[in-house]
Structures are given as structure tokens and as C-alpha cells.
Design a protein around this motif. Structure first.
Motif, PDB file in Angstrom:
ATOM      1  N   ILE A 171      -4.040  -1.057  -5.988  1.00 24.31           N
ATOM      2  CA  ILE A 171      -2.684  -1.617  -5.922  1.00 24.31           C
ATOM      3  C   ILE A 171      -2.423  -2.387  -7.206  1.00 24.31           C
ATOM      4  O   ILE A 171      -3.062  -3.385  -7.503  1.00 24.31           O
ATOM      5  N   ASP A 172      -1.501  -1.821  -7.942  1.00 28.72           N
ATOM      6  CA  ASP A 172      -1.284  -2.349  -9.272  1.00 28.72           C
ATOM      7  C   ASP A 172      -0.062  -3.257  -9.264  1.00 28.72           C
ATOM      8  O   ASP A 172       1.066  -2.798  -9.159  1.00 28.72           O
ATOM      9  N   ILE A 173      -0.313  -4.530  -9.325  1.00 33.98           N
ATOM     10  CA  ILE A 173       0.812  -5.465  -9.379  1.00 33.98           C
ATOM     11  C   ILE A 173       1.200  -5.660 -10.841  1.00 33.98           C
ATOM     12  O   ILE A 173       0.397  -6.112 -11.639  1.00 33.98           O
ATOM     13  N   PRO A 174       2.418  -5.234 -11.169  1.00 33.22           N
ATOM     14  CA  PRO A 174       2.796  -5.354 -12.571  1.00 33.22           C
ATOM     15  C   PRO A 174       2.903  -6.817 -12.991  1.00 33.22           C
ATOM     16  O   PRO A 174       3.229  -7.681 -12.177  1.00 33.22           O
ATOM     17  N   VAL A 175       2.593  -7.038 -14.215  1.00 33.62           N
ATOM     18  CA  VAL A 175       2.684  -8.403 -14.720  1.00 33.62           C
ATOM     19  C   VAL A 175       4.162  -8.746 -14.868  1.00 33.62           C
ATOM     20  O   VAL A 175       4.913  -8.027 -15.517  1.00 33.62           O
ATOM     21  N   LEU A 176       4.549  -9.783 -14.178  1.00 29.32           N
ATOM     22  CA  LEU A 176       5.943 -10.204 -14.258  1.00 29.32           C
ATOM     23  C   LEU A 176       6.105 -11.132 -15.441  1.00 29.32           C
ATOM     24  O   LEU A 176       5.623 -12.250 -15.441  1.00 29.32           O
TER      25      LEU A 176
ATOM     26  N   GLN B 229       0.844  -1.194   0.000  1.00 30.09           N
ATOM     27  CA  GLN B 229       0.000   0.000   0.000  1.00 30.09           C
ATOM     28  C   GLN B 229       0.880   1.244   0.000  1.00 30.09           C
ATOM     29  O   GLN B 229       1.882   1.293   0.698  1.00 30.09           O
TER      30      GLN B 229
ATOM     31  N   THR C  86       8.116  -4.794  -3.161  1.00 29.34           N
ATOM     32  CA  THR C  86       7.205  -5.772  -2.554  1.00 29.34           C
ATOM     33  C   THR C  86       6.466  -6.539  -3.643  1.00 29.34           C
ATOM     34  O   THR C  86       5.976  -7.626  -3.424  1.00 29.34           O
ATOM     35  N   LEU C  87       6.340  -5.920  -4.804  1.00 32.11           N
ATOM     36  CA  LEU C  87       5.478  -6.500  -5.828  1.00 32.11           C
ATOM     37  C   LEU C  87       6.207  -7.068  -7.034  1.00 32.11           C
ATOM     38  O   LEU C  87       5.645  -7.836  -7.792  1.00 32.11           O
TER      39      LEU C  87
END
Lengths: 139, 555
Positions: B473-478, B336, B368-369
Motif C-alpha cells: 500500500i503506497d501512500i503518496p507523499v503529500l 487496500q 483514502t490516502l
């Protein structure tokens, strides 16, 4: 108590970050669930075999290495193949929205990302298992 | 320091002051505690610290027991090394990142390996599926290490490799690639993590059981004493123990206990403590509780110096010094409001510097992401440079010494660590404690308590359970796209086709024989590496002799 929720927790893949899954295990235990923790580096086959042998309501897996798009579908497929399609599969990891949509479509019941609280996970599992059981009764 | 009559008068006065203070409304927190759930008093004074033996307890920097720092002149002579851990995707991409970091002024490289490499599997192993190049760089053979260090003079930089179970193999590769550049092994400087004990306790990346693993380590210590004298053979790590949930005292105690175990094992293998001890270093976490962390570093130096001198009879001063690397606490970062992590990291880094660290890694706000972005990595490095150049904290040594609170905390955390040492000994030592899951259970308990404190509001985390904002919360595509894995497997296959396979097979067999007997495994591994044996082949050559580790059940 016959209605105690039985849940299998597992860590597939190679990463060893088990802080989260152990916290969840402790929270489930405090919530009165029966918890079976398989430990680290379980293959999808090992997880599914254990889930069926232990006759659990749900399987929770934690994947922090980024291999979720390979491991979740592999577990789902095996659950179906081995007659465990009524077992709820849920999990946690660093999973993007796009991946989440795909995984839910594939049949993962619930996914959590960093920041989720044990309270919300416990509450979700309680109601999900209850829903599942009432569905079964109707059938 | 103060006479008895004064202290008595002071106690009387303090009582009066406390009674008055109690009348003043205080904020409604139920407890005032450190991040380790240790209660903190409202005020500390001369009565809180016993300074009667000042020279034995605190003394001077660069002098026993080194509470104030390991060097006489500390940062006035030598600043800490800014060592940013990185490694990603393919060996070639990692090489590019290193050239970038060197251009930005970093002076030490640090290699992160992917999980298959950390676990001793080749990129084409079934166990590597989906993991190749994901959390670090994939290394299968010497050829990959040659690519990673292409165009980098290994006699001019120090390199830290975060690798444990297969550490001998990666060090052997570094020695071999340097030889090919014309840099002899005695010119190399760097650090291996190589701390298998904390793997069983916290990070869980093991291959063999504890005893053969310790042999691999003592063999390497012997080899380095003879051939790579500038190499820090073990970075005894509290970092992962802390990340797995330990309190500050547990991090300190379990880490130092591991360190004492290595010392005892090397002495038992016939090595001279004054030859190997100077090459042991430490790696601690810098968590969010500012003063507790500073106390932890100060106590660590004092405990280590005393034991090395009095228990293990080290005669040289160099053997008494606890030198350490610090990394800010990854587990303190939040998904966050990720920009807040910049501030967290800055305070944590400052505690490491005030605690006298020899090198420092500052985390990036967005990790973190996902693996950090280039901009976030740069900001993390700039955080260190601002502390170093602008804040003035490097002008004077150990500026918090003499603070009643910090000295009190230093004594308290030392006592807590000593109590853990007694408990570990009562249970039969470090290996026995690992075997029965003692450390693992202690950490799980602390981690759960911490999580509960957050959920019941006893502990506030900004942006998590207070000052919360609606945010996406935008988790980037790995997508380290699978071409990394495909290419890695292709180049591995090419090596296997072009190397002298008879020779490789022979050296691998010699390694198996060496593992069975009493030879130095590090030498045999170096021979395998030179003929392009893969990491997986080398690990497998020892597996039938050493066996595999399985963890004791927890629940």
C-alpha cells in the motif's frame, strides 16, 4: 491492579475526525487499559502536560489532516524536555513510507495507517509496554 | 390492497414455504443484516407492507408526501447536478481545477476549504501551522475568493461551499466578488453547508457555542430571504454523521432532528416558515447497503413533508419538499486494492439516483490516502455519466416503489427515526442532547460495533478481511509544499498593507457592536468583507461576545 496499562489518547492539529481514535479508545478500554482521552485540538504542550500529570505508559495520537511531520516531532521534543522520554509515543494517520521512516528515526514507537485493526494495535501496545517495563527493571 | 382472506391464506402458505426453505442448507453466515446491523428476512411479501393507505404513504411524485420524489417528472425534466467537491492548494490552483471541471461538463462547483479556513483562523495564525492549503483551499480575505472565481461567471453556475462555523463570512465574500463582476446578489445560486449542529455531533469544526451559532444562521436566513433568494442557506447534513459511524436510521433521525431545530429557531426569530423553508436542503451519505439507502431517502422525504405541513404549519408545497445532495461514502473506501473503490462508488451512486437525489458527488478511488488524482476525479465523474446515460434507470420515476422489501424498509426506517425523535425530545431537545453528548456517544457505539463486526469476521469487506492480496500500500507523499503557505501568508500581508486599515478597524468594531445587540450579523459581516477584513479578524470580532465552544468529555 497495579500493572494496568495507562494510555493517553489525543488529537492534535485542527482536524475533527475522531471516529478512529474513539474506536481505539473503546478497544483499549475493553482490553482492560486505563484510557484518558483528551479530546480534540490539543496542542503538543497540552498533550505532554497531560501525559506527565497522568503518569501514562504511552501516548497515542491521531492526525488525519496531513500535519504529522510537524506535530509528532513537536510532541517528542516536548516529552524529552519535560522528562517524559520513557513514555511511548505512537499514532495513526495517512502517513507515507518515507515520512514513517523519518518519524521512527525521530523516536515515534509505532505508526498505523488506514486498515489497521484494533486487535493488532491492542496487542502491540501490550507487548511494547511489557518490553519497556522489563527494560526498566534491568536498568 | 389485498383482501383479508387472501392475506390469511398467504400467511399459511408462507409458513409452509419457510419450513421447506429451512431444510435447504444455507451459507454459514451467522447473521443476515444490513450495514447498520439491522436483521433482514429471507423474503418479503404482501404481508410485509401495509398499503391500505397508498395515497397517504406513497402516492405520486411531486405530490404530498413525496415518498416517490419531489418533482412530478423527476429526471425526465431535470437530471441531478453532478457536483464534484474539490479545492486544493492555493486559490490559483483551485481556479485552474474549476476551469478544467467546467470544460469536462460539470455544472456545479463545490469548494473545499482548508482546516484553518473552516475553523476561522487566518493562514498566519499559530493554529494554522502545517495545515494551510492541505485539505482544501486557503481563504483569508475577499482577494482569495476573487482569485478562485477568476474568469467564472457566477450568474451562470451554482456554487456549493462546504463551510460551517464561518459560513456567513464566506457567503459574504461570494456576494462581494460577484458584485464586483456586476452580478447582483439576487442572481446568485448555490448552497452553503452552514450546518453547525452536525459539527457538534460529528465533524467537530465549531467556533462559538450552539446558541450564538444558531443566531448567526438565522440572521443569514433572514438576509438571504431578503437579498439572495436563490441561495440554499443550510445543507442539513447527515453525511458527516454517517461517516462518524452512524447507522442509516441514526443518520436519518439526527439529521432531520437538526433540520427541525433550525426551523424552530427561525420561527422563534419571527421568520415566516413559507419564506425560509424552501431554501433548506439536505445532504445525505450513500453507503454500501443498497436497499437500506434507497429506503432512507424515501423515508426522509415522507417524514419531512409531514412535519413541515402538520407540525410547523407550512402552507406552501415548496416548504414541504426535502431536496437533497448525495455523496458516496468516504468511510466505505479501502486503502487496500483501491481500484475496488470504483465499484463501491458506482453502486452507492446508483442508490442515490434510485433514491431520487437532486445532486451527487462520487468519490474518487484513491482518496483514502490523499487528495484525489485528476484521473480518479474524472473516472468518478464518468461513473455518474454512465448511470445517467447508459443504465436506463432515469427513464421511470422511483422504480423500486412497490417492492415489498423496499416499502417495508422505508416504513421500518421511518419508525426507527420516529423513535429517535421521541428520545431526543425526552432528553430535552437537540441542543440538550449535544450538551450531554448523547449523539456523540450513540455514534461512537455504532462505529465500535461496526469495527468489531469486521474484525470478528461477521462482516466481510473485500480486500480487507477476505480476498486479501499481498500488496504494497503506497501512500503518496503529500507535499503541498510549504510554499503554498508561504505565498498565502505573503499575499495576506500585502492585503493588510494596502487596504484602508482605519476603515477595516471601524467596520470590525461595528460588527462587535452588532453581535452585542440585535442587529443582523450577516449585514455587518458583508461590510467587513468588502473592506478586506480577514476571516480571522471577523471571527475574533465576535469571539468576545459569543465565547468559545468546548466539547463535553466522552471517556
Amino acid at each position: 491492579m497495579a500493572d494496568k496499562i495507562r494510555v493517553l489518547l489525543a488529537k492534535p492539529g485542527l482536524d475533527g475526525h475522531d471516529r478512529g481514535i474513539k474506536v481505539i479508545a473503546a478497544a483499549f478500554r475493553d482490553a482492560g487499559f486505563e484510557v484518558i482521552y483528551t479530546g480534540l485540538r490539543q496542542t503538543p504542550e497540552q498533550i505532554v502536560t497531560a501525559a506527565i500529570q497522568e503518569d501514562v505508559d504511552a501516548v497515542g495520537v491521531s492526525i488525519l489532516s496531513g500535519a504529522h511531520m510537524i506535530l509528532f516531532p513537536a510532541i517528542l521534543e516536548l516529552l524529552k524536555k519535560e522528562g517524559g522520554e520513557d513514555i511511548l509515543l505512537f499514532g495513526g494517520g495517512i502517513i507515507s513510507k518515507e515520512d514513517m521512516v523519518d518519524l521512527k528515526k525521530a523516536g515515534v514507537a509505532k505508526l498505523y495507517t488506514p486498515g489497521a485493526t484494533t486487535t493488532e494495535i491492542v496487542d502491540w501496545l501490550k507487548s511494547a509496554v511489557k518490553d519497556k517495563k522489563s527494560d526498566e527493571k534491568i536498568l | 390492497m389485498f383482501d383479508k382472506a387472501f392475506l390469511e391464506k398467504l400467511a399459511e402458505y408462507k409458513k409452509k414455504w419457510e419450513d421447506e426453505a429451512k431444510e435447504i442448507p444455507q451459507n454459514s453466515r451467522s447473521r443476515f443484516m444490513t450495514i447498520s446491523s439491522d436483521d433482514v428476512e429471507i423474503l418479503y411479501g404482501p404481508e410485509s407492507v401495509d398499503m391500505s393507505n397508498y395515497m397517504d404513504k406513497i402516492g405520486f411524485p411531486g405530490e404530498f408526501p413525496y415518498t416517490r420524489g419531489v418533482h412530478k417528472t423527476m429526471y425526465r425534466s431535470k437530471m441531478w447536478t453532478m457536483r464534484q467537491f474539490s479545492g486544493m492548494g492555493s486559490p490559483k490552483q483551485t481556479n485552474e481545477r474549476y476551469h478544467y471541471l467546467l470544460k469536462q461538463g460539470t455544472n456545479g462547483l463545490s469548494v473545499a476549504f482548508d482546516l484553518p479556513t473552516l475553523m476561522g483562523y487566518d493562514s498566519d495564525s499559530d493554529r494554522s501551522l502545517g495545515e494551510v492549503g492541505k485539505c482544501g483551499v486557503a481563504v483569508d480575505t475577499l482577494a482569495d475568493m476573487e482569485t478562485i472565481f477568476d474568469g467564472i461567471d457566477t450568474s451562470k453556475i451554482s456554487t456549493s461551499m462546504t463551510i460551517n462555523a464561518p459560513a456567513s463570512i464566506l457567503l459574504a465574500m461570494y456576494i462581494a466578488l460577484s458584485e464586483k463582476k456586476g452580478v447582483p446578489s439576487n442572481k446568485l445560486t448555490g448552497t452553503l453547508q452552514n450546518d453547525i449542529l452536525k459539527e457538534y455531533i460529528a465533524q467537530k469544526e465549531w467556533i462559538y457555542p450552539p446558541e450564538p451559532s444558531i443566531r448567526l444562521i438565522t440572521d443569514m436566513m433572514q438576509f438571504c430571504s431578503d437579498h439572495v433568494p436563490g441561495w440554499n442557506t443550510i445543507s442539513i447534513s447527515g453525511y458527516h454523521i454517517r461517516e462518524a459511524g452512524a447507522t442509516a436510521a441514526q443518520e436519518l433521525a439526527f439529521t432531520l432532528a437538526d433540520g427541525f431545530q433550525y426551523v424552530e429557531s427561525a420561527i422563534a426569530a419571527g421568520q415566516d416558515v413559507d419564506v425560509f423553508a424552501k431554501r433548506l436542503s439536505f445532504f445525505f451519505n450513500a453507503h454500501q447497503d443498497f436497499f437500506e439507502e434507497i429506503a432512507k431517502y424515501r423515508a426522509a422525504r415522507r417524514i419531512w413533508a409531514k412535519r413541515m405541513r402538520y407540525k410547523y404549519n407550512a402552507k406552501k408545497e415548496r416548504s414541504w419538499l426535502l431536496r437533497f445532495h448525495t455523496q458516496t461514502a468516504g468511510c466505505s473506501l479501502t486503502a487496500q486494492q483501491p481500484e475496488n473503490n470504483l465499484m463501491r462508488t458506482a453502486f452507492q451512486a446508483l442508490s442515490g439516483v434510485l433514491g431520487g437525489t437532486q445532486s451527487l458527488h462520487t468519490n474518487s478511488m484513491d482518496e483514502t490516502l490523499a487528495l484525489p488524482s485528476e484521473k480518479a476525479v474524472l473516472l468518478a465523474l464518468r461513473t455518474q455519466q454512465i448511470i445517467m446515460q447508459e443504465t436506463g434507470v432515469t427513464n421511470t420515476i422511483d422504480p423500486l416503489a412497490g417492492s415489498y422489501f423496499v416499502e417495508h424498509m422505508t416504513d421500518k426506517i421511518e419508525a426507527a427515526a420516529e423513535a429517535y425523535f421521541d428520545e431526543i425530545e425526552r432528553r430535552g431537545g437537540v441542543l440538550q442532547c449535544i450538551e450531554e453528548g448523547y449523539f456523540q456517544r450513540e455514534l461512537a457505539k455504532s462505529a465500535y460495533r461496526y469495527q468489531k463486526e469486521i474484525e470478528n469476521g461477521e462482516r466481510i469487506i473485500v480486500g480487507v478481511n477476505e480476498y486479501v492480496m499481498e500488496e504494497d500500500i503506497d501512500i503518496p507523499v503529500l507535499r503541498i509544499d510549504e510554499t503554498v503557505a508561504d505565498n498565502q501568508v505573503a499575499s495576506l500581508n500585502k492585503i493588510k498593507e494596502t487596504r484602508d486599515n482605519d476603515k477595516t478597524k471601524r467596520t470590525l468594531e461595528e460588527l462587535t457592536e452588532c453581535a452585542k445587540g440585535n442587529g443582523n450579523t450577516m449585514k455587518a459581516i458583508l461590510d467587513c468583507v468588502r473592506v478586506y477584513a480577514t476571516e480571522g479578524e471577523i471571527v475574533d470580532a465576535m469571539r468576545p461576545v459569543f465565547g468559545e465552544y468546548t466539547e463535553p468529555p466522552m471517556f
